[in-house]
Design a protein around this motif. Structure first.
Motif, PDB file in Angstrom:
ATOM      1  N   ARG A 223      -4.410   6.941  -5.400  1.00  0.00           N
ATOM      2  CA  ARG A 223      -5.821   6.608  -5.630  1.00  0.00           C
ATOM      3  C   ARG A 223      -6.700   7.754  -5.123  1.00  0.00           C
ATOM      4  O   ARG A 223      -6.246   8.574  -4.306  1.00  0.00           O
ATOM      5  N   HIS A 260       3.750   4.652  -6.474  1.00  0.00           N
ATOM      6  CA  HIS A 260       2.383   4.712  -5.931  1.00  0.00           C
ATOM      7  C   HIS A 260       2.501   4.224  -4.480  1.00  0.00           C
ATOM      8  O   HIS A 260       3.131   3.189  -4.238  1.00  0.00           O
ATOM      9  N   ARG A 264      -3.538   0.473  -4.753  1.00  0.00           N
ATOM     10  CA  ARG A 264      -4.135   1.047  -5.963  1.00  0.00           C
ATOM     11  C   ARG A 264      -5.521   0.441  -6.118  1.00  0.00           C
ATOM     12  O   ARG A 264      -5.765  -0.679  -5.648  1.00  0.00           O
TER      13      ARG A 264
END
Ligand code: CP
Length: 303
Positions: A223, A260, A264
């Protein structure tokens, strides 16, 4: 492998060599297969000066699964720091009560400073935009679990300027001869000194402002680190600059995995979660055995 982890601090992934990292990943695999209460009677101090969900909770679960206990805080506003106590004195105090210290702090270098103040092992759970070494270990664990090796083609995409997870991971990938593509919006590129280091380590590195998903075996998305921008107007310029959707995957390799570190915000559409490519919640789960291995090694409970 002849490595002594007992009493060691874990501040940067660069504190380890390739063999040591592989050794930790092997121990994490053993932790997934079963474990004794190796840390019964030991106490972990969790000092979170910045918000966290995964890192704090997975360290806590890891310690408890090994039979140990935890103390600490996730809101430093409720500690004597607000009365002006220094970080160094805080660490010396926590050191007196605990066997290991985990610290997350907004300031780059804070974990190193804590390690200098403490005779007990200190683990960096993220220091500003700098490093997040145990996140890297669980990232590597996840990649190795999927591919059986680490010399794969990895695209790091997102906020490469302020993202500590990608700074740590890039160095580790270079150690393992991975091919590294760096993709970011203009202005959020990987710091030049990191790229120079990666190349000096012999890594094959490319830099772009556009994702070519067809190349990647691992697409590691981050992010935009809103909290690190000195100027909110600069953040406004890049907000929402990239978003992975089902459409973005049409040229993807069939073996692509998407990682990730989470959280997020909007950079991966939730419709991707149901695809075979999405492995970010596996990453979350892998945080526990990896951190169990780290805790057991630095306390000398396993060798
Ligand atoms: N990946 C990670 O560091 O998540 P948290 O900020 O929730 O700990």
């Amino acid at each position: 492998m002849d490595a002594d982890f007992r009493g060691r601090d874990i501040i940067s992934i660069r504190d380890f060599n390739r063999g040591e990292i592989e050794f930790i990943l092997d121990k994490a695999l053993e932790m997934r297969q079963g474990h004794a209460p190796l840390l019964a009677g030991r106490i972990l101090g969790l000092l979170f000066f910045e918000p966290s969900t995964r890192t704090r909770l997975s360290f806590e679960v890891a310690m408890k699964r090994l039979g140990g206990d935890v103390v600490g805080f996730s809101d430093s506003q409720l500690t004597s720091i607000t009365k002006g106590e220094s970080l160094s004195d805080t660490i010396k105090t926590v050191e007196a009560y605990t066997d290991i210290i985990v610290i997350r702090h907004s300031r780059e270098g804070a974990a190193r400073l804590a390690a200098e103040a403490s005779k007990k092992p200190v683990i960096n759970a993220g220091d500003g935009p700098n490093q997040h070494p145990t996140q890297t270990l669980l990232d590597l664990f996840t990649i190795r679990k999927e591919f059986g090796r680490l010399d794969v083609k990895v695209t790091l995409m997102g906020d490469l300027k302020y993202g500590r997870t990608v700074h740590s991971l890039a160095y580790a990938l270079a150690m393992f001869d991975a091919e590294i593509d760096l993709v970011s919006p203009p202005g959020l590129e990987m710091p030049e000194e990191v790229i120079t280091d990666l190349k000096a380590m012999g890594a094959e590195v490319s830099v772009s402002n556009r994702l070519d998903i067809s190349k990647a075996q691992v697409l590691y998305v981050t992010r935009i680190q809103k909290e690190r921008f000195p100027d909110p107007e600069e953040y406004a310029k890049v907000r929402g600059a990239y978003k992975l959707t089902l459409d973005s995957l049409k040229d993807a390799r069939s073996d692509l995995i998407i990682l990730h570190p989470l959280p997020r915000v909007q950079e991966i559409a939730s419709e991707i979660d149901a695809t075979k490519h999405a492995k970010y919640f596996d990453q979350v789960a892998n945080g526990v055995p990896v951190r169990m291995a780290v805790l057991a090694l630095v306390t000398g409970a396993i060798e």
